[in-house]
Design a protein around this motif. Structure first.
Motif, PDB file in Angstrom:
ATOM      1  N   ASP A 320       0.817  -1.220   0.000  1.00 47.66           N
ATOM      2  CA  ASP A 320       0.000   0.000   0.000  1.00 47.66           C
ATOM      3  C   ASP A 320       0.847   1.266   0.000  1.00 47.66           C
ATOM      4  O   ASP A 320       0.522   2.270   0.636  1.00 47.66           O
ATOM      5  CB  ASP A 320      -0.968   0.012   1.188  1.00 47.66           C
ATOM      6  N   GLU A 321       1.967   1.209  -0.716  1.00 50.63           N
ATOM      7  CA  GLU A 321       2.824   2.372  -0.975  1.00 50.63           C
ATOM      8  C   GLU A 321       3.535   2.898   0.274  1.00 50.63           C
ATOM      9  O   GLU A 321       3.938   4.052   0.334  1.00 50.63           O
ATOM     10  CB  GLU A 321       2.011   3.473  -1.672  1.00 50.63           C
ATOM     11  N   GLU A 322       3.711   1.999   1.237  1.00 49.42           N
ATOM     12  CA  GLU A 322       4.531   2.358   2.395  1.00 49.42           C
ATOM     13  C   GLU A 322       6.013   2.341   2.022  1.00 49.42           C
ATOM     14  O   GLU A 322       6.784   3.196   2.444  1.00 49.42           O
ATOM     15  CB  GLU A 322       4.269   1.385   3.553  1.00 49.42           C
ATOM     16  N   THR A 323       6.406   1.362   1.213  1.00 46.43           N
ATOM     17  CA  THR A 323       7.794   1.267   0.768  1.00 46.43           C
ATOM     18  C   THR A 323       7.818   0.969  -0.732  1.00 46.43           C
ATOM     19  O   THR A 323       6.845   0.438  -1.288  1.00 46.43           O
ATOM     20  CB  THR A 323       8.563   0.161   1.512  1.00 46.43           C
ATOM     21  N   TRP A 324       8.950   1.313  -1.357  1.00 46.80           N
ATOM     22  CA  TRP A 324       9.124   1.103  -2.794  1.00 46.80           C
ATOM     23  C   TRP A 324      10.461   0.427  -3.042  1.00 46.80           C
ATOM     24  O   TRP A 324      11.454   0.722  -2.370  1.00 46.80           O
ATOM     25  CB  TRP A 324       9.077   2.435  -3.538  1.00 46.80           C
ATOM     26  N   THR A 325      10.488  -0.467  -4.034  1.00 50.31           N
ATOM     27  CA  THR A 325      11.739  -1.110  -4.435  1.00 50.31           C
ATOM     28  C   THR A 325      11.932  -0.921  -5.930  1.00 50.31           C
ATOM     29  O   THR A 325      10.961  -0.874  -6.704  1.00 50.31           O
ATOM     30  CB  THR A 325      11.741  -2.607  -4.105  1.00 50.31           C
ATOM     31  N   ASP A 326      13.178  -0.818  -6.353  1.00 48.15           N
ATOM     32  CA  ASP A 326      13.480  -0.630  -7.769  1.00 48.15           C
ATOM     33  C   ASP A 326      13.315  -1.926  -8.543  1.00 48.15           C
ATOM     34  O   ASP A 326      13.637  -3.007  -8.054  1.00 48.15           O
ATOM     35  CB  ASP A 326      14.910  -0.125  -7.942  1.00 48.15           C
ATOM     36  N   THR A 327      12.817  -1.810  -9.759  1.00 48.54           N
ATOM     37  CA  THR A 327      12.785  -2.923 -10.698  1.00 48.54           C
ATOM     38  C   THR A 327      13.944  -2.746 -11.683  1.00 48.54           C
ATOM     39  O   THR A 327      14.643  -1.734 -11.668  1.00 48.54           O
ATOM     40  CB  THR A 327      11.458  -2.951 -11.469  1.00 48.54           C
ATOM     41  N   GLU A 328      14.129  -3.723 -12.544  1.00 50.43           N
ATOM     42  CA  GLU A 328      15.149  -3.605 -13.579  1.00 50.43           C
ATOM     43  C   GLU A 328      14.521  -3.031 -14.843  1.00 50.43           C
ATOM     44  O   GLU A 328      13.535  -3.569 -15.354  1.00 50.43           O
ATOM     45  CB  GLU A 328      15.779  -4.967 -13.875  1.00 50.43           C
ATOM     46  N   VAL A 329      15.072  -1.932 -15.332  1.00 53.45           N
ATOM     47  CA  VAL A 329      14.537  -1.233 -16.506  1.00 53.45           C
ATOM     48  C   VAL A 329      15.465  -1.467 -17.695  1.00 53.45           C
ATOM     49  O   VAL A 329      16.686  -1.316 -17.581  1.00 53.45           O
ATOM     50  CB  VAL A 329      14.407   0.274 -16.233  1.00 53.45           C
ATOM     51  N   THR A 330      14.870  -1.824 -18.831  1.00 48.83           N
ATOM     52  CA  THR A 330      15.635  -2.053 -20.054  1.00 48.83           C
ATOM     53  C   THR A 330      15.073  -1.172 -21.156  1.00 48.83           C
ATOM     54  O   THR A 330      13.906  -1.317 -21.544  1.00 48.83           O
ATOM     55  CB  THR A 330      15.562  -3.523 -20.496  1.00 48.83           C
ATOM     56  N   ALA A 331      15.896  -0.243 -21.644  1.00 47.47           N
ATOM     57  CA  ALA A 331      15.492   0.639 -22.730  1.00 47.47           C
ATOM     58  C   ALA A 331      16.460   0.484 -23.887  1.00 47.47           C
ATOM     59  O   ALA A 331      17.613   0.081 -23.710  1.00 47.47           O
ATOM     60  CB  ALA A 331      15.467   2.084 -22.257  1.00 47.47           C
ATOM     61  N   ASP A 332      16.001   0.811 -25.087  1.00 46.80           N
ATOM     62  CA  ASP A 332      16.829   0.753 -26.279  1.00 46.80           C
ATOM     63  C   ASP A 332      17.192   2.179 -26.672  1.00 46.80           C
ATOM     64  O   ASP A 332      16.330   2.924 -27.165  1.00 46.80           O
ATOM     65  CB  ASP A 332      16.065   0.064 -27.408  1.00 46.80           C
ATOM     66  N   PRO A 333      18.434   2.611 -26.478  1.00 46.36           N
ATOM     67  CA  PRO A 333      18.813   3.990 -26.815  1.00 46.36           C
ATOM     68  C   PRO A 333      18.594   4.332 -28.286  1.00 46.36           C
ATOM     69  O   PRO A 333      18.433   5.507 -28.629  1.00 46.36           O
ATOM     70  CB  PRO A 333      20.306   4.043 -26.454  1.00 46.36           C
ATOM     71  N   ALA A 334      18.567   3.324 -29.145  1.00 45.06           N
ATOM     72  CA  ALA A 334      18.336   3.574 -30.567  1.00 45.06           C
ATOM     73  C   ALA A 334      16.877   3.871 -30.867  1.00 45.06           C
ATOM     74  O   ALA A 334      16.551   4.291 -31.985  1.00 45.06           O
ATOM     75  CB  ALA A 334      18.800   2.379 -31.396  1.00 45.06           C
ATOM     76  N   TRP A 342      10.314  -3.143 -18.095  1.00 47.38           N
ATOM     77  CA  TRP A 342      10.781  -3.315 -16.717  1.00 47.38           C
ATOM     78  C   TRP A 342      10.330  -4.683 -16.210  1.00 47.38           C
ATOM     79  O   TRP A 342       9.331  -5.233 -16.680  1.00 47.38           O
ATOM     80  CB  TRP A 342      10.281  -2.193 -15.801  1.00 47.38           C
ATOM     81  N   HIS A 343      11.076  -5.238 -15.251  1.00 47.97           N
ATOM     82  CA  HIS A 343      10.662  -6.512 -14.661  1.00 47.97           C
ATOM     83  C   HIS A 343      11.280  -6.674 -13.275  1.00 47.97           C
ATOM     84  O   HIS A 343      12.297  -6.040 -12.941  1.00 47.97           O
ATOM     85  CB  HIS A 343      11.052  -7.689 -15.556  1.00 47.97           C
ATOM     86  N   THR A 344      10.647  -7.517 -12.502  1.00 50.75           N
ATOM     87  CA  THR A 344      11.128  -7.873 -11.167  1.00 50.75           C
ATOM     88  C   THR A 344      10.416  -9.149 -10.749  1.00 50.75           C
ATOM     89  O   THR A 344       9.578  -9.688 -11.489  1.00 50.75           O
ATOM     90  CB  THR A 344      10.886  -6.740 -10.152  1.00 50.75           C
TER      91      THR A 344
END
Length: 392
Positions: A320-334, A342-344
């Motif tokens: 319920d948005e008390e804490t947050w954790t980072d996921t892994e983000v994958t973007a293509d600069p091209a 993103w995934h986790t």
């Protein structure tokens, strides 16, 4: 890919000049002013009719890097025109040194470019606002990503040669209708600094995902404006006019403005705000769409995008948005105009949960935890919240 706002009655519903906009006696009886729904008012029959004509992206389709055309969100402002590709012409004129009149063969003879672009409706999230602007009742699904092929707008404008002092470029589509008492062709404008900038990658597109544009996506010709909400990407494009004065057409100065009050000029709706969406985990209940998962590791994934810059961070909350954790983000600069993946993994234990996900872009914009309300229901990039039950 344009959506119709519904600000409350007042100056924002008055006819304005510009292009094909024109008043007509009796149209107010057919097309009343916009309004806000009462606090206890349900979705109207007219809104349901809009929702039946238009459709969003099924969220499970976020798994695709490129959205199949039939799953890409659709918003048709008026009617899909009866467009004959063989006889279609695009005119480029106004404050230019050389007016152009081009058919599809002329455009296809020019060097083609393909850009992967995420488009999102400006009204995405409107139905979650309180009070709710009465219009197309989008939740969060008004988005899609496609490979658009065509010719760069900057090249056409360079060929035409804008006169010194030119300021804006007006785009006219073939779709015609009435909105809040104003009969009009659908028209939008871009600053010349945006339209003529090769780095902005604005396209006059004739293909989607390697095939001719489908009728609902602008066949045979459309504009694609990367990084801007979908109202800028005029479909069924037939005319481009360079002007030395600001365009004051309905969709520019009445619709698509961020307003708190009906009689204020408001600020223009333009660049897409950051948003992350989750592929719904587990399996759904038919009516509520509440998700059901089993105990143990649950893969979570989705997409995130922003018109302000690349998404650099996607965070997940399971409490319920008390804490947050980072996921892994994958973007293509091209592919800077396309969504990132993103995934986790979440380890689920029995009980009810609310999963929340939010994006932050390179310019420092982060999705809010409370909805940014305005009378048109635009730019509501409130964090996505997904109700999940983990079975025992």
């Amino acid at each position: 890919m344009n959506d119709s706002p519904a600000p409350g009655p007042g100056a924002e519903g008055a006819p304005v000049g510009g292009g094909a906009t024109r008043g007509a006696p009796g149209l107010r009886d057919v097309s009343p002013p916009g309004r806000l729904a009462g606090l206890d008012e349900g979705v109207s029959g007219a809104e349901l009719a809009l929702a039946a004509r238009n459709h969003g992206l099924p969220l499970e389709a976020l798994r695709y890097d490129v959205t199949p055309p039939g799953l890409h969100y659709v918003l048709v402002h008026y009617d899909i025109p009866d467009a004959d590709a063989d006889g279609w012409r695009l005119t480029v004129g106004g404050r230019v040194r050389r007016a152009l009149s081009l058919d599809l063969a002329d455009l296809r003879a020019r060097p083609a470019v393909t850009r992967r672009v995420t488009l999102e409706c400006a009204g995405n999230g409107r139905a979650r606002l309180v009070p709710r602007p009465v219009s197309q009742p989008w939740l969060v699904e008004a988005v899609g990503t496609a490979e658009w092929t065509g010719v760069p707008l900057a090249g056409l404008l360079a060929e035409a040669g804008a006169f010194e002092g030119a300021a804006e470029v007006v785009f006219t589509g073939a779709d015609h209708g009435v909105e809040r008492g104003v009969e009009q062709d659908y028209q939008r404008a871009l600053p010349l600094t945006v339209a003529a900038d090769p780095a902005r990658d604005v396209l006059v597109a004739y293909a989607m995902n390697g095939a001719p544009l489908p009728p609902q996506h602008g066949h045979p010709l459309r504009l694609v404006v990367p990084g801007w909400y979908g109202m800028a990407s005029v479909k069924w494009l037939r005319d481009i006019t360079v002007t030395d004065t600001p365009f004051t057409g309905f969709q520019q100065s009445v619709a698509y403005r961020y307003r708190q009050e009906p009689d204020e000029p408001g600020e223009p709706v333009d660049v897409i705000e950051p948003r992350a969406l989750m592929i719904p985990p587990g399996f759904p209940d038919f009516m509520s769409r509440a998700r059901v998962v089993r105990p143990g590791p649950v893969p979570l994934a989705g997409r995130a995008w922003s018109g302000h810059g690349p998404v650099e961070r996607v965070e997940l909350s399971t409490d319920d948005e008390e804490t947050w954790t980072d996921t892994e983000v994958t973007a293509d600069p091209a592919r800077p105009w396309a969504w990132a993946a993103w995934h986790t993994t979440w380890t689920a234990t029995p009980g009810p949960y609310r999963l929340s996900v939010r994006a932050t872009d390179a310019a420092g914009h982060t999705q809010p935890l409370t909805a940014p309300w305005n009378r048109g229901g635009f730019g509501n990039n409130l964090v996505q919240r997904v109700e999940v039950v983990c079975l025992t």
